[in-house]
Scaffold this motif. Structure first.
Motif, PDB file in Angstrom:
ATOM      1  N   ILE A 128      40.515  40.935  41.370  1.00 49.34           N
ATOM      2  CA  ILE A 128      39.150  40.993  40.827  1.00 49.34           C
ATOM      3  C   ILE A 128      39.283  41.337  39.356  1.00 49.34           C
ATOM      4  O   ILE A 128      39.934  42.316  38.999  1.00 49.34           O
ATOM      5  CB  ILE A 128      38.320  42.089  41.527  1.00 49.34           C
ATOM      6  N   SER A 129      38.673  40.543  38.487  1.00 47.83           N
ATOM      7  CA  SER A 129      38.730  40.813  37.061  1.00 47.83           C
ATOM      8  C   SER A 129      37.438  41.522  36.679  1.00 47.83           C
ATOM      9  O   SER A 129      36.369  40.932  36.720  1.00 47.83           O
ATOM     10  CB  SER A 129      38.887  39.501  36.307  1.00 47.83           C
ATOM     11  N   VAL A 150      42.827  34.522  39.207  1.00 46.18           N
ATOM     12  CA  VAL A 150      41.773  35.493  39.493  1.00 46.18           C
ATOM     13  C   VAL A 150      40.834  34.917  40.551  1.00 46.18           C
ATOM     14  O   VAL A 150      40.525  33.724  40.531  1.00 46.18           O
ATOM     15  CB  VAL A 150      40.990  35.801  38.199  1.00 46.18           C
ATOM     16  N   ASP A 151      40.380  35.784  41.472  1.00 45.14           N
ATOM     17  CA  ASP A 151      39.451  35.305  42.494  1.00 45.14           C
ATOM     18  C   ASP A 151      37.999  35.536  42.130  1.00 45.14           C
ATOM     19  O   ASP A 151      37.164  34.670  42.300  1.00 45.14           O
ATOM     20  CB  ASP A 151      39.728  36.034  43.827  1.00 45.14           C
ATOM     21  N   VAL A 152      37.663  36.741  41.657  1.00 46.93           N
ATOM     22  CA  VAL A 152      36.265  37.079  41.389  1.00 46.93           C
ATOM     23  C   VAL A 152      36.179  37.677  39.999  1.00 46.93           C
ATOM     24  O   VAL A 152      37.009  38.491  39.620  1.00 46.93           O
ATOM     25  CB  VAL A 152      35.741  38.099  42.425  1.00 46.93           C
ATOM     26  N   ILE A 178      42.329  45.347  41.109  1.00 43.85           N
ATOM     27  CA  ILE A 178      41.129  45.270  40.268  1.00 43.85           C
ATOM     28  C   ILE A 178      41.569  45.539  38.840  1.00 43.85           C
ATOM     29  O   ILE A 178      41.855  46.673  38.478  1.00 43.85           O
ATOM     30  CB  ILE A 178      40.080  46.302  40.718  1.00 43.85           C
ATOM     31  N   VAL A 179      41.625  44.486  38.022  1.00 40.03           N
ATOM     32  CA  VAL A 179      42.063  44.641  36.637  1.00 40.03           C
ATOM     33  C   VAL A 179      40.863  45.113  35.833  1.00 40.03           C
ATOM     34  O   VAL A 179      39.957  44.342  35.535  1.00 40.03           O
ATOM     35  CB  VAL A 179      42.585  43.308  36.071  1.00 40.03           C
ATOM     36  N   SER A 180      40.846  46.410  35.501  1.00 43.15           N
ATOM     37  CA  SER A 180      39.671  46.938  34.827  1.00 43.15           C
ATOM     38  C   SER A 180      40.069  47.406  33.455  1.00 43.15           C
ATOM     39  O   SER A 180      40.759  48.394  33.314  1.00 43.15           O
ATOM     40  CB  SER A 180      39.104  48.100  35.625  1.00 43.15           C
ATOM     41  N   GLY A 181      39.644  46.697  32.417  1.00 44.31           N
ATOM     42  CA  GLY A 181      39.954  47.116  31.069  1.00 44.31           C
ATOM     43  C   GLY A 181      40.626  46.015  30.287  1.00 44.31           C
ATOM     44  O   GLY A 181      40.907  44.944  30.790  1.00 44.31           O
TER      45      GLY A 181
END
Lengths: 186, 175, 385
Positions: free
Chosen positions: A116-117, A145-147, A89-92
Motif C-alpha cells: 500500500i503506498s 504497488v497495489d493500492v 505500507i510505504v508511508s513517507g
C-alpha cells in the motif's frame, strides 16, 4: 437483534448469515462454502503489516494503530521482520539513499505479498516533486504497488479505506482454481 | 557585552589582523575575519575569561554567487570566481551574550581550519558544510559526506549552479 | 545497482587481527530507531565498544526548495521538517521573518500563538513519553498517551482544518481565528487531562521495572553537554537551566509565570535517561499552567490586520531561535531584497543532539542503547531536513 423470538428461529432453522456474503450459510456448528472463497476470507482478515514508517505519514499510521481508529479489529498486527509480514505500507518520502533498501525488503517478503503506498510522497514525490534532487518520485518506480492512498498526510479514516480496498482486491483472487494458472487473476 | 565592545576588545588584542563589523539595513551585525586569522580569533573568544563563548550554536555555509556568470555548452549557468562564506554563531552560557563571525573563501579552492578541537559540536556541522557546499576543513578527522549517499559524484547540491543529474544508479531522478 | 554504494559504505568494517569485535547493523528499518536511522555497532559480546550513526535517509532538499519559493510558500515545507511539532516550526519561521520585516503584530495574535505552541508542546511530549515506554517494553502508556493526543488534535482540527501539518502561523498573523467555543473546550480538556496524568504517573513514572531499565544509563555530564551544544530536555536533564523562553524571551513569554524543570538525579545519577524523561513529564505540567494563564487574559481584536500581502524585506541577515519541544530551533535567513529568500539554514535540535550518541553509549548493553536513543527523542525529518 437478539430478541427471544429471533433466537428460536436461529436455533431451529438454516438462515442466511449476512446479506453481503451470500455464499455462507450455516446451521449452528456447520459452515458450507467454496474453498477458494473461504481461503480468500481467511487471508484478507489477517493481514500482518511490516512496521515501515519513513516520515510524517508514519505518525498517522501509528495513530491508526492506536485506540481511536483501531487497526487491530481488521486483523492487522505490526511485525518487525519482513519474513513474517504480508503487507508493506510505504508511508513517507522515499529518497534515493533509501530506495535500494526498500527493494531488498520487498524481495525478502514471502508470497503472497501486497504493497500500500500511503500519502502523496510515496505516490508521486509529493510536495518535493519539482526541485528534489534526492527524492524518488513515487515508490512505484522500484516496486509494484497495489493500492494508492492520497493525502498529505491522509487521515486515519482514509488509510482504513485503503485497507478495505485492498481486502476487496484480495477477495477476488483464486488460489486453487487451476494449478498452472497465474495466482492473481488480474 | 554588546557586539561593539567585543569587537573593540578583539581589535586591541590583535593589532595586525584585519577585522571589521558589517551590518545591512535590517537584521543583525556580524564581525568579518579573513580565513588565515580565523583560528586565532576563535581560540581567543573561547579562552578569554571576559568573553567565554563556550556554546557553538550553528555553522552555516552560503554561496555568495558574486563571480562571473557564464553559460557552458548545454546552456546551463556556471559561476566562476567569487566566494563562498561561512557564518559561525556562538553563545556564552556564563556571560549571556552572543556573536556572529563571517569568513569568505575562494570558490575554486575553499579551505578553512577546523574548529573541532575547540567545540565538539562543530563536527557534524562541518561535515554538512562540506557535503552541501564543498568547503574543505583542514584537520577534521572524518570529513565524509553526511546527508547525500557516499558515492554521490554529481557535485555539491546547494551551490547556485548545481544541475540535477538525470540518473543515480539506474534510478530516474526528474519527475 | 547497489555494489558501489555497499563497497564504499562497508569498507570501514574490515579490521585485521581483531577477533573479538563483531559488527552489527541496526539498519534503516528497525522498530526502535524512531524512523530511518542506521546505527553501525561494534560489539564485544553484548557490550558496545563504538556506535557510528549514519543519517541522510530522509534528506528531502528543504533548503533548495526554500530558495525557489516565496516567503509565504515556504511555510508548508517548514511544517514537514519536525512533523511532530509543526506549530512550533511555523512559529520560529514567522518570528524570523518578522524580524527582517520589522512589523509589530496584534496582541491577540501573540496570545493565540503561545496557546497553540504550548498545546503542541504537550502533544509532542506525549508522543515522546509513549514511544519511550513502547521501546522499553510497556504498551499501555502508549495507548493512553495517544488517546489524549487525539483530543488535542481535535482542537487543532476545529481551528484550522488539519490534524498533523497545519500551515497555521504566518508571518504577520495567523491563518484562522479561534472558533467561538475554543476557550470552553480547552478548559474542559485540561481538567480531564490532569486526571489522566495521574494514571500515567502510576503506570510509568513510579514503575519499578521502568526505573531499573532507565536509571543510571546514558549519563551526560555537564561540560560535555555544553561542548556538544545539547539543548532542550537533553541539557536540562543534566542540571543546567538553559531555556530560551527565559534567557531570550520571544513573543510575550515574559508575561507568564512558569518554572524550568531540571534533572537532579532522583532515581540514579544526574543526567541519565530517567532524568530526561522526567523533565519532559514535568514540562507538560508547566505548559498546562501557561495555557491557563493565557486563556484567562485573552484579548479581543482582528487577527488579520497586519498580514502582509507581499513579503519583500530589505537586504539583511537574521538568526533567530525558539525553544521547540526538542531543543533550540534556529532559523538563519539571508534576504537580498527580492521576494524569494536567498538562503535559509535551519539549525535543527535533533541533528545536534544525535551527535552526542557515540559519546554516551560507550560501554553499555545493546538493550540500553535502545533506551538511550528513546530518551534523546529524535525526529528524522529534522535531522536530515
Amino acid at each position: 437483534m437478539n430478541t427471544i423470538n429471533e433466537k428460536d428461529n436461529l436455533l431451529n432453522n438454516k438462515i442466511e448469515y449476512n446479506s453481503k456474503d451470500k455464499n455462507f450459510y450455516f446451521e449452528p456448528g456447520v459452515i458450507i462454502a467454496k474453498a477458494d472463497e473461504l481461503f480468500s476470507w481467511a487471508r484478507k482478515s489477517s493481514l500482518w503489516q511490516l512496521t515501515f514508517g519513513l516520515a510524517c505519514c508514519a505518525i498517522e499510521m501509528m495513530s491508526t494503530s492506536a485506540s481511536n481508529y483501531d487497526f487491530d479489529r481488521f486483523g492487522v498486527i505490526p511485525r518487525p521482520s519482513p519474513r513474517q509480514a504480508d503487507v508493506m505500507i510505504v508511508s513517507g518520502t522515499v529518497t534515493l539513499k533509501m530506495a535500494s533498501r526498500i527493494k531488498i525488503l520487498y524481495e525478502q517478503m514471502s508470497e503472497p505479498k501486497y504493497v500500500i503506498s500511503m500519502g502523496s510522497c510515496a505516490t508521486c514525490g509529493g510536495p518535493y516533486w519539482q526541485h528534489g534532487y534526492h527524492v524518488l518520485k513515487g515508490v512505484d518506480r522500484i516496486i509494484p504497488v497495489d493500492v494508492y492512498v492520497p493525502g498529505c498526510p491522509p487521515r486515519p479514516e482514509a488509510l482504513l479505506d485503503g485497507l478495505i480496498t485492498l481486502q476487496k482486491k484480495i477477495e477476488k483472487e483464486y488460489l486453487l482454481k487451476e494449478k498452472n494458472d497465474n495466482k492473481r487473476n488480474i | 557585552m554588546t557586539i561593539k565592545e567585543i569587537f573593540d576588545l578583539l581589535k586591541n588584542r590583535f593589532e595586525n589582523i584585519k577585522i571589521y563589523i558589517e551590518k545591512f539595513e535590517v537584521g543583525e551585525e556580524y564581525i568579518v575575519v579573513s580565513p588565515d586569522a580565523l583560528k586565532q580569533i576563535l581560540q581567543e573568544i573561547r579562552n578569554n575569561p571576559r568573553l567565554h563563548f563556550d556554546y557553538l550554536m550553528c555553522i552555516s555555509s552560503v554561496d555568495d554567487a558574486n563571480g562571473e556568470i557564464k553559460k557552458d555548452e548545454n546552456g546551463n549557468k556556471i559561476i566562476k570566481g567569487g566566494t563562498l562564506s561561512l557564518y559561525y554563531h556562538l553563545y556564552s552560557t556564563t556571560r549571556n551574550h552572543k556573536i556572529a563571525i563571517k569568513t569568505s573563501v575562494d570558490r575554486e579552492n575553499p579551505a578553512v581550519p577546523t574548529a573541532i578541537d575547540l567545540w565538539k559540536s562543530a563536527d557534524w556541522h562541518e561535515r554538512e558544510a562540506f557535503d552541501m557546499m564543498g568547503i574543505k576543513f583542514e584537520g577534521h578527522p572524518n570529513l565524509k559526506r553526511i546527508l547525500m549517499p557516499y558515492d554521490w559524484n554529481a557535485g555539491f547540491p546547494l551551490r547556485k549552479d548545481f544541475i540535477t543529474p538525470e540518473y543515480y544508479n539506474d534510478l530516474k531522478i526528474p519527475y | 545497482m547497489m555494489n558501489e554504494a555497499y563497497n564504499l559504505e562497508y569498507k570501514s568494517l574490515k579490521k585485521e587481527g581483531d577477533s573479538e569485535i563483531m559488527i552489527l547493523n541496526m539498519g534503516p528499518q528497525h522498530p526502535s530507531t524512531h524512523g530511518v536511522l542506521r546505527l553501525e555497532l561494534k560489539v564485544n559480546g553484548e557490550i558496545i565498544e563504538e556506535v557510528i550513526p549514519h543519517i541522510g535517509y530522509l534528506h528531502r532538499c528543504f533548503e533548495k526548495h526554500a530558495e525557489a519559493c516565496n516567503y509565504q510558500q515556504v511555510i508548508p515545507y517548514v511544517d514537514r521538517m519536525d512533523y511532530l511539532s509543526s506549530m512550533y516550526n511555523d512559529f520560529g519561521y514567522a518570528i524570523a521573518v518578522e524580524k527582517l520585516l520589522g512589523i509589530e503584530i496584534p496582541e491577540r495574535v501573540e496570545y493565540i500563538r503561545i496557546i497553540m505552541g504550548e498545546f503542541q508542546r504537550i502533544a509532542s511530549h506525549l508522543v515522546a513519553i509513549g514511544t519511550f515506554g513502547l521501546d522499553v517494553g510497556s504498551f499501555t502508556p502508549f495507548l493512553y498517551c495517544f488517546r489524549d493526543r487525539e483530543k488535542i488534535l481535535t482542537l487543532f482540527e476545529k481551528t484550522c482544518g488539519a490534524r498533523l501539518l497545519y500551515n497555521y502561523i504566518w508571518p504577520g498573523g495567523v491563518s484562522h481565528d479561534l472558533y467561538p467555543e475554543f476557550k470552553n473546550d480547552a478548559l474542559n480538556f485540561l481538567k480531564e487531562f490532569k486526571r489522566n496524568l495521574k494514571d500515567l504517573e502510576i503506570l510509568l513514572v513510579e514503575n519499578k521495572i521502568f526505573i531499573e531499565r532507565t536509571a543510571g544509563i546514558g549519563v551526560l555530564p555537564e561540560n560535555i553537554a555544553i561542548n556538544y551544544a545539547a539543548s532542550g530536555p537533553m541539557i536540562r536533564g543534566s542540571g543546567i537551566p538553559y531555556d530560551i523562553r527565559k534567557i531570550e524571551p520571544y513573543g510575550i513569554y515574559d508575561r507568564f509565570e512558569f518554572n524550568i524543570p531540571v534533572g537532579e538525579g532522583m532515581m540514579g545519577k544526574k543526567g541519565d535517561c530517567w532524568d530526561r524523561f522526567y523533565v519532559r513529564y514535568l514540562e507538560i505540567l508547566e505548559s498546562i499552567k501557561i495555557i491557563e494563564q493565557a486563556l484567562d487574559s485573552l484579548p479581543d481584536g482582528n487577527v488579520f490586520e497586519k498580514l502582509p500581502k507581499k513579503i519583500k524585506p530589505k537586504k539583511g541577515i537574521v538568526y533567530s531561535r525558539v525553544e521547540s519541544p526538542r531543543g533550540e530551533l534556529g532559523f538563519f535567513i539571508i534576504s537580498d531584497g527580492s521576494d524569494k529568500p536567498f538562503r535559509i539554514k535551519v539549525r535543527a535540535p535533533s541533528f545536534v543532539n544525535l551527535s552526542i550518541l557515540p559519546e554516551i553509549a560507550k560501554g553499555c548493553f545493546i538493550a540500553d542503547l535502545v533506551a538511550i536513543l528513546g530518551s534523546i527523542d529524535i525526529v528524522l525529518g529534522e535531522v536530515d531536513r
